[in-house]
Enzyme design. Structure first.
Site, PDB file in Angstrom:
ATOM      1  N   ASP A  85       0.823  -1.208   0.000  1.00  0.00           N
ATOM      2  CA  ASP A  85       0.000   0.000   0.000  1.00  0.00           C
ATOM      3  C   ASP A  85       0.861   1.264   0.000  1.00  0.00           C
ATOM      4  OD1 ASP A  85      -2.780   1.121   0.495  1.00  0.00           O
ATOM      5  OD2 ASP A  85      -1.695   2.005   2.183  1.00  0.00           O
ATOM      6  N   GLU A 103      14.484 -15.506  -2.104  1.00  0.00           N
ATOM      7  CA  GLU A 103      15.118 -16.603  -1.366  1.00  0.00           C
ATOM      8  C   GLU A 103      14.118 -17.642  -0.888  1.00  0.00           C
ATOM      9  OE1 GLU A 103      17.323 -14.702   1.739  1.00  0.00           O
ATOM     10  OE2 GLU A 103      18.817 -13.951   0.292  1.00  0.00           O
TER      11      GLU A 103
HETATM   12  C1  NOJ Z   1      -4.486   3.042  -0.717  1.00  0.00           C
HETATM   13  C2  NOJ Z   1      -5.631   2.172  -0.316  1.00  0.00           C
HETATM   14  O1  NOJ Z   1      -6.053   1.427  -1.422  1.00  0.00           O
HETATM   15  C3  NOJ Z   1      -6.697   3.083   0.218  1.00  0.00           C
HETATM   16  O2  NOJ Z   1      -7.910   2.405   0.425  1.00  0.00           O
HETATM   17  C4  NOJ Z   1      -6.184   3.715   1.484  1.00  0.00           C
HETATM   18  O3  NOJ Z   1      -7.115   4.682   1.940  1.00  0.00           O
HETATM   19  C5  NOJ Z   1      -4.835   4.411   1.274  1.00  0.00           C
HETATM   20  N1  NOJ Z   1      -3.924   3.661   0.458  1.00  0.00           N
HETATM   21  C6  NOJ Z   1      -4.159   4.660   2.593  1.00  0.00           C
HETATM   22  O4  NOJ Z   1      -3.736   3.451   3.155  1.00  0.00           O
END
Ligand code: NOJ
Ligand code: CA
Length: 552
Positions: A208, A260
């Protein structure tokens, strides 16, 4: 792994499970791991290669689970660790890989690290795991710099109102404090978290907010060009938190660890780059295996724009021998069937903004776009419910909204709940087969007609279109490999050829984004997203056409 050996992830079709809204096994209105387990047969039959499960960790749910309180646990509403292990094993038995979501940029404000940081005084070592700073102004009453939160407002919150109180950084909501990747503890912890889940059999991670982990420790103001909304030169490596050299170093370390493992594990990055060159920098062979691409998702339903979006990403990734991950929609954006139901130029308006729409056109275009996406070389990501052609739910009552964007925007932007409504499995029932009770977000009353049950036996359904497309994609040797060749077909048509090296066959992927029918290339139509008009491809329709090379 020997070079040139085929790897499963390179052209994988990955199905995104937003678990809270996927299937509820115990009838509490919230999706869960047992629910996913009970639907693995459905996913295998659909023909996908892998699942990506949105964050399943304990979380106060201040941002849809992207606020993690314990990276080594399972949310109690979702289930237990034993169920997670069972789910992974059973998915493998169905031939499905499992990717999970990793949120390394920020934790929840409920995470023990952040609680300890808040409990400790300014300057204490506990605060080093985050970015705490004194404010500006005589009494430190102004934020330390001019950074803003993605969800609107300043990227800083003050711990208290008194003049000694520090501020902490959050690029997302105030309940998602950014961790300090300059702290060796954080680096070690996350390495152990990767190992923890790899030991439990998961096949990889979707990372993310992957571009923002490393901050310039001086935390300087953004320059006017760097402020959100102003186009930034792609070669800018001096941004205080985007694409810093250090973030690439982290991924090199992770990649070595992933390679790995036996079998090797997979890392997919989420970066909203707006520039394919930036995106590709993460996908060199020593960093992430694949990157989610959002160019296609942002393109209007217009041939030149769709082609340009595809071409730019394909070129960049082909240049470094990497795989892009094509995305039409996800849990952060308006459902594709609704996006394309809107007039040109209004596709990306926020949900519920009252833009007029034509749902029939939207669905037609979404189906055509699916054949375009699934015809491309590289990975494809399907967001749960898109295979049913679900629309965005724009009628949610304000009292139902949970997206932090709603409150943080001063109740002006409704946010992303409308694409997160529990999906319908059956024609009837309290939540159309999602579970035994109404789901945590209310479904529209006519959703039984869009359910899996209603679509299964209808050969013309969107579900069956996806099933056929995935079956052909898997079987058709011409559709292997990383290449595509554009077919020049005028300003209203997107068309390209897939012709794997060594294959005597070729498949043309053709989409008509114009207003009148167009001729199809010669050959056998393998699949079409709608009724053909004799030998012609009607507007808002796509087709896959097989041609033997000597017949072209
Ligand atoms: C991207 C995620 O897909 C979204 O749902 C989230 O609000 C933000 N990153 C922050 O983590
Ligand atoms: Ca449940």
């Amino acid at each position: 792994m020997a070079a040139n050996q085929p790897v499963w992830w390179r052209d994988a079709v990955v199905y995104q499970v937003y678990w809270r809204s996927f299937a509820d096994a115990n009838g509490d209105g919230i999706g869960d791991l047992e629910g996913i387990r009970s639907r693995l047969g459905y996913l295998a039959e659909l023909g996908v290669d892998a699942l990506w499960i949105s964050p399943w960790y304990p979380s106060p749910w201040a941002d849809g689970g992207y606020d993690v309180a314990d990276y080594r646990g399972i949310a109690p509403e979702a289930g237990t660790m034993a169920q997670a292990a069972g789910l992974v094993a059973e998915a493998h038995a169905h031939g499905l890989r499992v990717l999970i979501d990793l949120v390394p940029n920020h934790t929840s404000d409920h995470h023990p690290w952040f609680r300890a940081a808040l409990a400790a005084p300014p300057g204490a070592p506990e605060r080093r795991r985050y970015h705490f700073r004194r404010g500006r102004g005589r009494l430190g009453e102004q934020p330390p710099n001019n950074w803003t939160s993605v969800f609107s407002g300043p990227a800083w919150t003050r711990t208290a109102d008194d003049s000694d109180a520090e501020w902490y950084l959050h690029l997302f909501s105030p309940r998602q404090p950014d961790v300090n990747w300059g702290d060796p503890d954080i680096r070690r912890e996350f390495m152990e978290i990767l190992d923890f889940w790899w030991d439990r059999g998961v096949d990889g991670f979707r990372i993310d907010a992957a571009s923002g982990l490393v901050k310039d420790p001086r935390l300087p103001d953004l320059t006017p060009e760097q402020l959100p909304g102003s186009p930034r030169p792609p070669s800018d490596r001096d941004h205080p938190y985007e694409d810093r050299v250090g973030v690439h170093e982290i991924y090199r370390t992770w990649r070595r660890a992933a390679d790995e493992r036996d079998p090797p594990r997979v890392l997919v990055g989420e970066v909203w780059a707006g520039d394919p060159r930036r995106l590709a920098r993460y996908a060199t062979p020593d960093q992430l295996h694949a990157m989610l691409d959002f160019e296609l998702l942002r393109a209007p339903f217009a041939a030149l724009a769709l082609r340009a979006a595809i071409d730019a990403v394909h070129r960049e990734f082909r240049g470094i021998g990497a795989a892009p991950g094509w995305v039409l929609s996800n849990h952060d954006v308006i459902r594709v069937a609704t996006r394309f139901s809107r007039p040109a130029g209004r596709e990306q308006d926020p949900a519920g903004s009252g833009v007029s729409s034509d749902p029939a056109i939207g669905l037609r275009r979404a189906r055509a776009a699916a054949l375009l996406q699934l015809g491309l070389p590289g990975q494809a990501y399907i967001y749960q419910g898109d295979e049913l052609g679900l629309p965005e739910v724009e009628t949610l009552l304000e009292s139902s909204l949970t997206d932090p964007v709603w409150e943080l925007s001063g109740r002006t932007i409704r946010g992303r709940d409308g694409c997160r409504v529990p999906i319908p499995w059956a024609r009837s029932g309290p939540s159309f087969g999602f579970g035994q009770a109404p789901g945590w977000l209310p479904q529209p009353p006519d959703w039984g007609g869009l359910s899996v049950e209603a679509q299964t036996d209808d050969p013309a359904s969107t579900l069956n279109l996806y099933r056929q497309a995935l079956r052909i994609r898997r079987a058709e040797t011409a559709m292997r490999g990383d290449d595509l060749t554009w077919i020049e077909s005028g300003p209203d048509v997107v068309a390209f050829l897939r012709h794997a090296p060594g294959s005597r066959r070729a498949v043309a992927i053709v989409l008509n984004a114009g207003a009148v029918p167009v001729p199809l290339p010669r050959g056998d139509v393998l699949l079409a997203s709608g009724q053909l008009d004799g030998g012609r491809l009607p507007p808002s329709t796509a087709a896959w056409v097989l041609s033997a090379p000597d017949r072209r």
